[in-house]
Design a protein around this motif. Structure first.
Motif, PDB file in Angstrom:
ATOM      1  N   HIS A 153       0.900  -1.176   0.000  1.00 35.73           N
ATOM      2  CA  HIS A 153       0.092  -0.062   0.117  1.00 35.73           C
ATOM      3  C   HIS A 153       0.815   1.192   0.081  1.00 35.73           C
ATOM      4  N   MET A 154       2.019   1.229   0.714  1.00 36.98           N
ATOM      5  CA  MET A 154       2.729   2.424   0.805  1.00 36.98           C
ATOM      6  C   MET A 154       3.575   2.676  -0.247  1.00 36.98           C
ATOM      7  N   ASN A 155       3.807   1.680  -0.918  1.00 37.99           N
ATOM      8  CA  ASN A 155       4.608   1.822  -2.432  1.00 37.99           C
ATOM      9  C   ASN A 155       3.442   2.683  -3.253  1.00 37.99           C
ATOM     10  N   LEU A 156       2.227   1.925  -3.424  1.00 42.08           N
ATOM     11  CA  LEU A 156       1.309   2.469  -4.482  1.00 42.08           C
ATOM     12  C   LEU A 156       1.052   3.965  -3.784  1.00 42.08           C
ATOM     13  N   PHE A 157       1.069   4.310  -2.592  1.00 48.51           N
ATOM     14  CA  PHE A 157       0.775   5.707  -2.201  1.00 48.51           C
ATOM     15  C   PHE A 157       1.716   6.596  -2.585  1.00 48.51           C
ATOM     16  N   SER A 158       3.004   6.083  -2.450  1.00 42.66           N
ATOM     17  CA  SER A 158       4.090   6.918  -2.720  1.00 42.66           C
ATOM     18  C   SER A 158       4.124   7.072  -4.420  1.00 42.66           C
ATOM     19  N   SER A 159       3.842   6.044  -5.242  1.00 43.72           N
ATOM     20  CA  SER A 159       3.826   6.264  -6.557  1.00 43.72           C
ATOM     21  C   SER A 159       2.879   7.265  -7.130  1.00 43.72           C
ATOM     22  N   PHE A 160       1.792   7.195  -6.622  1.00 45.09           N
ATOM     23  CA  PHE A 160       0.762   8.258  -7.050  1.00 45.09           C
ATOM     24  C   PHE A 160       1.074   9.645  -6.215  1.00 45.09           C
ATOM     25  N   ALA A 186     -10.341  14.645 -17.147  1.00 47.11           N
ATOM     26  CA  ALA A 186      -9.468  15.529 -16.129  1.00 47.11           C
ATOM     27  C   ALA A 186     -10.043  15.087 -14.577  1.00 47.11           C
ATOM     28  N   MET A 187     -11.156  15.118 -14.242  1.00 48.56           N
ATOM     29  CA  MET A 187     -11.498  14.666 -12.853  1.00 48.56           C
ATOM     30  C   MET A 187     -11.184  13.314 -12.664  1.00 48.56           C
ATOM     31  N   THR A 188     -11.341  12.299 -13.555  1.00 49.27           N
ATOM     32  CA  THR A 188     -10.989  10.871 -13.257  1.00 49.27           C
ATOM     33  C   THR A 188      -9.455  10.697 -13.241  1.00 49.27           C
ATOM     34  N   ALA A 189      -8.828  11.380 -13.854  1.00 51.29           N
ATOM     35  CA  ALA A 189      -7.168  11.235 -14.100  1.00 51.29           C
ATOM     36  C   ALA A 189      -6.610  11.837 -12.718  1.00 51.29           C
ATOM     37  N   SER A 190      -7.162  13.174 -12.480  1.00 54.29           N
ATOM     38  CA  SER A 190      -6.353  13.738 -11.354  1.00 54.29           C
ATOM     39  C   SER A 190      -6.742  13.211  -9.809  1.00 54.29           C
ATOM     40  N   LEU A 191      -8.090  12.660  -9.883  1.00 57.74           N
ATOM     41  CA  LEU A 191      -8.570  12.341  -8.419  1.00 57.74           C
ATOM     42  C   LEU A 191      -8.443  10.817  -8.112  1.00 57.74           C
ATOM     43  N   GLN A 192      -7.462  10.172  -9.129  1.00 59.53           N
ATOM     44  CA  GLN A 192      -7.124   8.832  -8.807  1.00 59.53           C
ATOM     45  C   GLN A 192      -6.461   8.570  -7.681  1.00 59.53           C
ATOM     46  N   GLY A 193      -5.641   9.374  -7.185  1.00 61.10           N
ATOM     47  CA  GLY A 193      -4.843   9.578  -5.903  1.00 61.10           C
ATOM     48  C   GLY A 193      -5.817   9.359  -4.732  1.00 61.10           C
ATOM     49  N   LEU A 194      -6.713  10.315  -4.914  1.00 64.89           N
ATOM     50  CA  LEU A 194      -7.737  10.497  -3.546  1.00 64.89           C
ATOM     51  C   LEU A 194      -8.370   9.307  -3.374  1.00 64.89           C
ATOM     52  N   CYS A 195      -8.937   8.695  -4.562  1.00 66.23           N
ATOM     53  CA  CYS A 195      -9.589   7.289  -4.410  1.00 66.23           C
ATOM     54  C   CYS A 195      -8.770   6.046  -3.821  1.00 66.23           C
ATOM     55  N   VAL A 196      -7.559   6.139  -4.350  1.00 65.26           N
ATOM     56  CA  VAL A 196      -6.676   4.999  -3.592  1.00 65.26           C
ATOM     57  C   VAL A 196      -6.312   5.349  -2.217  1.00 65.26           C
ATOM     58  N   ALA A 197      -6.187   6.864  -1.810  1.00 68.65           N
ATOM     59  CA  ALA A 197      -6.079   7.060  -0.361  1.00 68.65           C
ATOM     60  C   ALA A 197      -7.453   6.462   0.715  1.00 68.65           C
ATOM     61  N   ILE A 198      -8.487   6.978  -0.094  1.00 66.19           N
ATOM     62  CA  ILE A 198      -9.782   6.683   0.708  1.00 66.19           C
ATOM     63  C   ILE A 198     -10.088   5.164   0.821  1.00 66.19           C
ATOM     64  N   LEU A 199      -9.854   4.378  -0.438  1.00 64.90           N
ATOM     65  CA  LEU A 199     -10.174   2.947  -0.342  1.00 64.90           C
ATOM     66  C   LEU A 199      -9.052   2.340   0.552  1.00 64.90           C
ATOM     67  N   PHE A 200      -7.685   2.213   0.262  1.00 64.49           N
ATOM     68  CA  PHE A 200      -6.785   1.759   1.058  1.00 64.49           C
ATOM     69  C   PHE A 200      -6.280   2.136   2.366  1.00 64.49           C
ATOM     70  N   CYS A 201      -6.904   3.344   2.731  1.00 66.46           N
ATOM     71  CA  CYS A 201      -6.242   4.046   4.074  1.00 66.46           C
ATOM     72  C   CYS A 201      -7.468   4.718   4.881  1.00 66.46           C
ATOM     73  N   PHE A 202      -8.282   5.536   4.293  1.00 58.13           N
ATOM     74  CA  PHE A 202      -9.167   6.167   5.068  1.00 58.13           C
ATOM     75  C   PHE A 202     -10.244   5.121   5.456  1.00 58.13           C
ATOM     76  N   CYS A 203     -10.751   4.006   4.527  1.00 66.96           N
ATOM     77  CA  CYS A 203     -11.630   3.099   4.797  1.00 66.96           C
ATOM     78  C   CYS A 203     -11.131   1.985   5.433  1.00 66.96           C
ATOM     79  N   ASN A 204     -10.017   1.771   5.644  1.00 64.63           N
ATOM     80  CA  ASN A 204      -9.057   0.671   6.022  1.00 64.63           C
ATOM     81  C   ASN A 204      -9.648   0.320   7.607  1.00 64.63           C
ATOM     82  N   GLY A 205     -10.381  -0.690   7.909  1.00 65.26           N
ATOM     83  CA  GLY A 205     -10.639  -0.833   9.321  1.00 65.26           C
ATOM     84  C   GLY A 205      -9.416  -0.898  10.318  1.00 65.26           C
ATOM     85  N   GLU A 206      -8.338  -1.367   9.975  1.00 60.73           N
ATOM     86  CA  GLU A 206      -7.077  -1.503  10.811  1.00 60.73           C
ATOM     87  C   GLU A 206      -6.529  -0.060  11.057  1.00 60.73           C
TER      88      GLU A 206
END
Length: 411
Positions: free
Chosen positions: A143-150, A347-367
Motif C-alpha cells: 500500500h505504501m509503495n502504491l501511495f508513494s507512486s501516486f 480531467a476529474m477521473t485522472a487527477s482524483l485517482q490518488g484521492l480514491c486510492v487514499a480513501i479506499l486503501f487507508c481512510f476506509c481501512n478498518g485497521e
C-alpha cells in the motif's frame, strides 16, 4: 516582453523571408499600393491601396493555422501605422483561438486542483501508515509503495502544468529538461498501474497460494512495481528521441502524442488486463471458500475481513484506473459540443485517482480506523485517568493515616 523564437521556428521564418525577397517587383500594380514587406513572421505581397491583405496564420508559436491574419493598406499606399507602437504592426491576436484558450485553461485548472487534493490525501495516508508501526506488514508495505507512486506522480504533474504547459516559452524552446521531466513523469504514471498490479498479485497469492514466503513475495513486488515502469521508459525515451528530424515531428517538450506512445500504452493495458484476470479468479476462490466454510458444514475457512476490504478496494480501483483508456476511443472531435464534457470527466477521473486510492486503501481501512480511534481515546481521556488515579491514592493515604490498624480493611 520579447518572444523568444526556437531554432526550428527561426528556420521557418527565414524561409518565409526568402520567399518574400523573391516576391519583390514580381507584381505590377497601379499607384498607389503598399509594397511587399516581411513583418518578421510573414511575407505580405504588394497590395492595392485601400484594401486589406489577409493570409493564413503562420505555423509557428501557438497560432491556429486555420485562422486568418489581416494587414490593412491605407488609401495613401502605406501599411497601417499604429501610433501606440510607433511602427506598422500586424495584429496576430486573431491567430489565437481565445475561446479554446480559456477552455484549456479551465481544464488545466481542474487537473491542478485534482492533483493537489490527491497529493494531500496521499501524504496524509503515508503519514498514518508510517506513524502506526503496529500496522507494518507486507500488505501495508505494498500500500505504501502504491501511495508513494501516486504521490510522486501527482507532484510531477503539478510541476508539469506550472513549469511547462503554462509557460509557452519553455515549450517553444523545447528545452532538454522538459523532455527529461516528461520521461520521469510517465515513469511514475506507469508505476501507478504496476503497483495496482502488485496489489492484485498480492491478494491472489495470499488467498490462492498461501504457502509463499511474505519476504520473497515482497521482494518480487518491489522488483515488479518499480521495474516495469523503468524498463518501459528506457525503451520509450530513445525511440521518441529518434522519432523525426524536425521539432514538429518530435514534438516540443514531447507534449503531443507521438507514434511511439504505444510503448507506454502496452504495459498499462497488460497490467489492467492481468488485474482483471486475478480479481476474477480471487472472487471465484473466495466463493468456493465461503461455500466450504464451517458455517456450511465444511472444513474450509473463509477469507479474513481485511482481505475482503482489500479485494473491494482493488475491484473498485482497477476499472477507475483503466477508465481513461476506455474513454479514449470515444473522444469527441474538436469543437464538438460534447468535447467540454469529455475533457472535464477525463480531467476529474485522472487527477482524483490518488484521492480514491487514499480513501479506499487507508481512510476506509478498518485497521487504520481502529488505530486512529485508539490513539484518539488515549489522547483525549488520559488527563481524566490520571486525575482519578491521583484522587484514589490521596484517599488511601488519608484512610491509612486516620486508621492505622485496619486502614487496609476499611479501604
Amino acid at each position: 516582453m520579447e518572444i523568444e523564437i526556437s531554432p526550428e521556428d527561426a528556420a521557418v521564418i527565414a524561409g518565409r523571408k526568402h520567399q518574400c525577397e523573391l516576391l519583390e517587383n514580381a507584381t505590377e500594380l497601379s499607384e498607389p499600393y503598399c509594397e511587399s514587406r516581411f513583418d518578421g513572421w510573414s511575407c505580405w505581397p504588394d497590395t492595392p491601396a485601400g484594401s486589406i491583405a489577409n493570409q493564413s496564420c503562420p505555423q509557428i508559436l501557438t497560432f491556429d493555422v486555420s485562422r486568418k491574419v489581416f494587414y490593412p493598406c491605407d488609401e495613401d499606399g502605406e501599411w497601417m501605422f499604429y501610433p501606440n507602437f510607433n511602427k506598422t504592426w500586424v495584429n496576430y491576436t486573431t491567430c489565437v483561438n481565445i475561446e479554446d484558450y480559456e477552455f484549456r485553461k479551465q481544464i488545466n485548472l481542474i487537473y491542478c486542483v485534482g492533483y493537489g487534493v490527491s497529493l494531500v490525501a496521499l501524504l496524509v495516508s503515508l503519514a498514518l501508515l508510517t506513524y502506526f508501526k503496529s500496522l507494518r506488514c507486507a500488505r501495508i508495505t505494498v500500500h505504501m509503495n502504491l501511495f508513494s507512486s501516486f504521490a510522486i506522480n501527482n507532484l510531477l504533474w503539478l510541476f508539469w502544468y506550472s513549469m511547462v504547459v503554462n509557460d509557452q516559452e519553455v515549450v517553444q524552446e523545447n528545452k532538454l529538461w522538459c523532455r527529461i521531466l516528461h520521461v520521469i513523469l510517465f515513469t511514475f504514471l506507469i508505476s501507478n498501474y504496476s503497483w495496482m498490479l502488485c496489489e492484485g498479485i498480492y491478494l491472489h497469492t495470499v488467498l490462492v497460494s498461501a504457502f509463499v514466503s511474505e519476504r520473497t513475495l515482497l521482494r518480487c513486488m518491489l522488483a515488479l512495481g518499480w521495474g516495469i515502469p523503468l524498463l518501459t521508459t528506457c525503451i520509450y525515451a530513445p525511440a521518441r528521441s529518434t522519432q523525426g528530424k524536425t521539432v514538429e515531428e518530435i514534438g516540443r517538450c514531447w507534449i503531443q502524442d507521438g507514434r511511439f506512445n504505444i510503448i507506454l500504452m502496452v504495459p498499462v493495458v497488460i497490467t489492467v488486463s492481468l488485474n482483471v484476470i486475478f480479481l476474477v479468479n480471487i472472487v471465484r476462490v473466495l466463493l468456493i471458500k465461503l461455500r466450504r466454510g464451517p458455517a456450511n458444514g465444511g472444513t474450509g475457512s473463509g477469507a479474513s475481513r481485511t482481505s475482503l476490504q482489500a479485494l473491494r478496494a482493488t475491484m473498485l480501483l482497477v476499472p477507475l484506473l483503466g477508465l481513461n483508456f476506455l474513454l479514449t476511443p470515444f473522444r469527441p472531435e474538436t469543437n464538438n459540443p460534447w468535447e467540454y464534457v469529455y475533457e472535464v470527466v477525463s480531467a476529474m477521473t485522472a487527477s482524483l485517482q490518488g484521492l480514491c486510492v487514499a480513501i479506499l486503501f487507508c481512510f476506509c481501512n478498518g485497521e487504520v480506523i481502529a488505530q486512529v480511534k485508539r490513539k484518539w481515546r488515549t489522547v483525549m481521556f488520559r488527563p481524566r485517568a490520571n486525575s482519578c488515579t491521583v484522587t484514589t491514592v490521596s484517599v488511601r493515604k488519608f484512610v491509612r493515616s486516620s486508621y492505622p490498624n485496619n486502614g487496609e480493611e476499611k479501604v
